[in-house]
Design a protein around this motif. Structure first.
Motif, PDB file in Angstrom:
ATOM      1  N   ALA A  11      -1.429   3.083  -2.553  1.00  0.00           N
ATOM      2  CA  ALA A  11      -0.987   2.609  -1.228  1.00  0.00           C
ATOM      3  C   ALA A  11      -2.053   1.712  -0.594  1.00  0.00           C
ATOM      4  CB  ALA A  11      -0.676   3.793  -0.322  1.00  0.00           C
ATOM      5  N   ASN A  12      -3.332   2.060  -0.812  1.00  0.00           N
ATOM      6  CA  ASN A  12      -4.425   1.339  -0.147  1.00  0.00           C
ATOM      7  C   ASN A  12      -5.047   0.249  -1.028  1.00  0.00           C
ATOM      8  OD1 ASN A  12      -4.063   3.007   2.030  1.00  0.00           O
ATOM      9  ND2 ASN A  12      -5.710   4.413   1.483  1.00  0.00           N
ATOM     10  N   ARG A  13      -4.447  -0.002  -2.185  1.00  0.00           N
ATOM     11  CA  ARG A  13      -5.072  -0.930  -3.150  1.00  0.00           C
ATOM     12  C   ARG A  13      -5.127  -2.372  -2.657  1.00  0.00           C
ATOM     13  NH1 ARG A  13      -2.547  -4.161  -6.992  1.00  0.00           N
ATOM     14  NH2 ARG A  13      -0.572  -3.179  -6.439  1.00  0.00           N
ATOM     15  N   LEU A  14      -4.121  -2.804  -1.908  1.00  0.00           N
ATOM     16  CA  LEU A  14      -4.015  -4.220  -1.559  1.00  0.00           C
ATOM     17  C   LEU A  14      -4.773  -4.555  -0.273  1.00  0.00           C
ATOM     18  CD1 LEU A  14      -0.273  -4.982  -2.382  1.00  0.00           C
ATOM     19  CD2 LEU A  14      -2.312  -5.383  -3.775  1.00  0.00           C
ATOM     20  N   PRO A  15      -5.095  -5.829  -0.094  1.00  0.00           N
ATOM     21  CA  PRO A  15      -5.767  -6.209   1.156  1.00  0.00           C
ATOM     22  C   PRO A  15      -4.850  -6.126   2.381  1.00  0.00           C
ATOM     23  CG  PRO A  15      -5.462  -8.129  -0.284  1.00  0.00           C
ATOM     24  CD  PRO A  15      -5.041  -6.938  -1.068  1.00  0.00           C
ATOM     25  N   TYR A  16      -3.539  -5.989   2.150  1.00  0.00           N
ATOM     26  CA  TYR A  16      -2.603  -5.868   3.288  1.00  0.00           C
ATOM     27  C   TYR A  16      -2.695  -4.482   3.925  1.00  0.00           C
ATOM     28  CZ  TYR A  16      -0.207 -10.024   1.482  1.00  0.00           C
ATOM     29  OH  TYR A  16       0.098 -11.283   1.059  1.00  0.00           O
TER      30      TYR A  16
END
Ligand code: NAD
Length: 488
Positions: free
Chosen positions: A413-418
């Motif tokens: 869930a937290n992998r992306l820069p978004y």
């Protein structure tokens, strides 16, 4: 799919020509008008005025005088005027919804909901105008009075996109006007007429000339001219992260206040203990609404192993039940994509995912060769390296993957820069509390879809931007804080 093009031909005459609104006057721009295309039929249905530098300079001058006039009107009177504008939208909901569907493509029921939601947004900010309280700070001397007051920040340059022609604009316009700011709104050039109807609502309510101005044109020319200009004191942008970063840098160079509502790539985490039917129903609705062209649309579906097969089966059925067609036809639940760029983007994302081993569970095809219709799409077995798991798809593509442990779900869930929206389904209070702490996002909605109401904050973190476009926080973005300390 039963697309009835005659429906759009019948109402074509109802599609208005769109003008600039500068200094209280509807008028043409000094550059050649731009064409508007109906995304359901590829037909040109109208044109929009195109502002040149001279038009922008007039908008700046009138925003300056409009600010002086509007900021000196009491909050009580400002609120009354905003309520009138909200009523004007409600009175014209059928007309505005038809215009919006013709130019943007969404089902007319969604266009009506958007118009009425915009009216609610204006009403809410109208009331907030009356509650912009200051503070009295106890002083170190009985002979000193210390007061903190909120003052409108000044003329605002607001940039709103084509996916929600009213609702992205109204958040900026209603909060800014409620705070006493004047606004130059650069509306969406591809869906201008419904956005202009929002401005018309304020004109109908007799807003002082210059307090709200509407321009269209070449986006980069407009932002490059308005943002550095000394009249502008605040910038508010909704759109892609890449453009947002450019505009934030420009605003930073000129020390302008900024609100950025940018892209997202929302995770939807469904745990083994969840109500699967509820999760499928709500998440499918959220995924395919507005053909997935929603910054808070769920995209990465993370499903715990035990319920993965059942969730996938039900979700594919829900995707296949979506009725794609002309938004003006009754029964259509998903219209065309709003422009040809989105169609190309869907093809690219699917081709890339499949070339890396991804599988198509349903959809993944354009429908017909007229209009931008695309099948609701579900992909599985997509590796993390695929474009679709890294770039905002902004279209009707869901990627369904499985996870084993809570920690694995949080890592993904937290992998992306978004970090805009996130969704989760679980019946465990403990899991739900942990999720609300661990997921890095500006908003998380658990066991229902509860985002975007006027009274709650709306905004992201990380590359999804900063500042809020809802709740009292949205008003605060349009105020300066002034300390008045006085020996008495
Ligand atoms: P884009 O990135 O060129 O434009 C996005 C928006 O920014 C448009 O409204 C456009 O008019 C505006 N824009 C572009 N350049 C600008 C500039 N220099 N100054 C001022 N405004 C500018 O691309 P697009 O094809 O219109 O949209 C593609 C992507 O934008 C989508 O994939 C999505 O990620 C993002 N988007 C996000 C939202 C949102 O609600 N956050 C809305 C629309 C688009």
């Amino acid at each position: 799919m039963g697309t009835d093009f005659r429906a759009s031909e019948k109402v074509m005459s109802e599609y208005p020509q769109t003008h600039l609104y500068i200094g209280g006057i509807w008028r043409d721009g000094s550059k050649e008008r731009l064409s508007i295309v109906n995304p359901a039929s590829d037909e040109v249905i109208g044109t929009v005025a195109n502002a040149g530098r001279d038009d922008l300079d007039e908008a700046l001058a009138t925003a300056a005088t409009g600010f002086t006039a509007w900021s000196r009107i009491s909050a009580f009177e400002r609120a009354k005027l905003l309520h009138k504008a909200a009523q004007s939208l409600r009175d014209r909901v059928e007309t505005i919804a038809t215009i919006m569907t013709l130019e943007q493509g969404k089902p007319v029921a969604e266009s009506k909901t958007e118009t009425l939601a915009a009216a609610d947004m204006i009403d809410w900010f109208a009331e907030e105008a009356r509650r912009a309280y200051g503070r009295v700070v106890p002083s170190r001397s009985v002979n000193v009075r210390q007061v903190v007051v909120k003052e409108p920040v000044g003329p605002v340059a607001a940039f709103s996109p084509w996916n929600f022609p009213l609702n992205q604009a109204v958040r900026k316009v209603a909060a800014g006007l409620a705070a006493g700011c004047s606004v130059i709104l650069k509306g969406p050039e591809e869906t201008p007429a419904s956005c202009a109807e929002l401005v018309r609502a304020f004109a109908d309510a007799n807003l002082p000339a210059g307090a709200l101005n509407l321009v269209f044109g070449i986006p980069a020319d407009i932002s490059n001219h308005l943002i550095p200009h000394p009249v502008i004191r605040k910038v508010s942008f909704t759109g892609s992260t890449s453009v947002g970063k450019q505009l934030a840098a420009l605003a930073g160079a000129y020390m302008k206040r900024v609100t950025m509502e940018l892209g997202g790539h929302a995770p939807a985490i469904v745990f083994d203990d969840a109500d699967v039917d509820l999760a499928v129903r709500i998440l499918a609705g959220a995924k395919f609404r507005n053909a997935g062209q929603v910054c808070v649309a769920p995209t990465r579906f993370l499903i715990q192993e035990k319920i993965y097969a059942r969730f996938l089966d039900c979700f594919v059925k829900a995707a296949e039940a979506v009725k794609v067609g002309n938004g003006l036809d009754s029964g259509t639940t998903m219209g065309p994509l709003a422009n040809g760029r989105r169609l190309e983007a869907m093809d690219l994302l699917v081709t890339d995912a499949v070339s890396r081993g991804g599988k198509v569970a349903t959809g993944a095809k354009r429908i017909g060769n007229r209009g931008n219709f695309y099948k609701p799409t579900v992909l599985t077995d997509v590796p993390l390296s695929a474009l679709v798991l890294n770039e905002e798809p902004f279209g009707p593509i869901a990627v369904v993957s499985s996870f084993s442990t809570y920690d694995a779900a949080i890592t993904e869930a937290n992998r992306l820069p978004y970090g805009l929206a996130a969704y989760a389904y679980t019946t465990s209070g403990k899991t739900s509390a942990a999720l609300s702490r661990d997921v890095q996002s500006g908003m998380i909605s658990i066991n229902h879809h509860g985002l975007a109401l006027p009274e709650v904050p709306f905004g992201g973190i990380k590359d999804s931007g900063y500042g809020s476009e809802g709740g009292t926080e949205a008003m605060d973005n349009f105020f300066n804080i002034k300390l008045v300390t006085e020996a008495i």
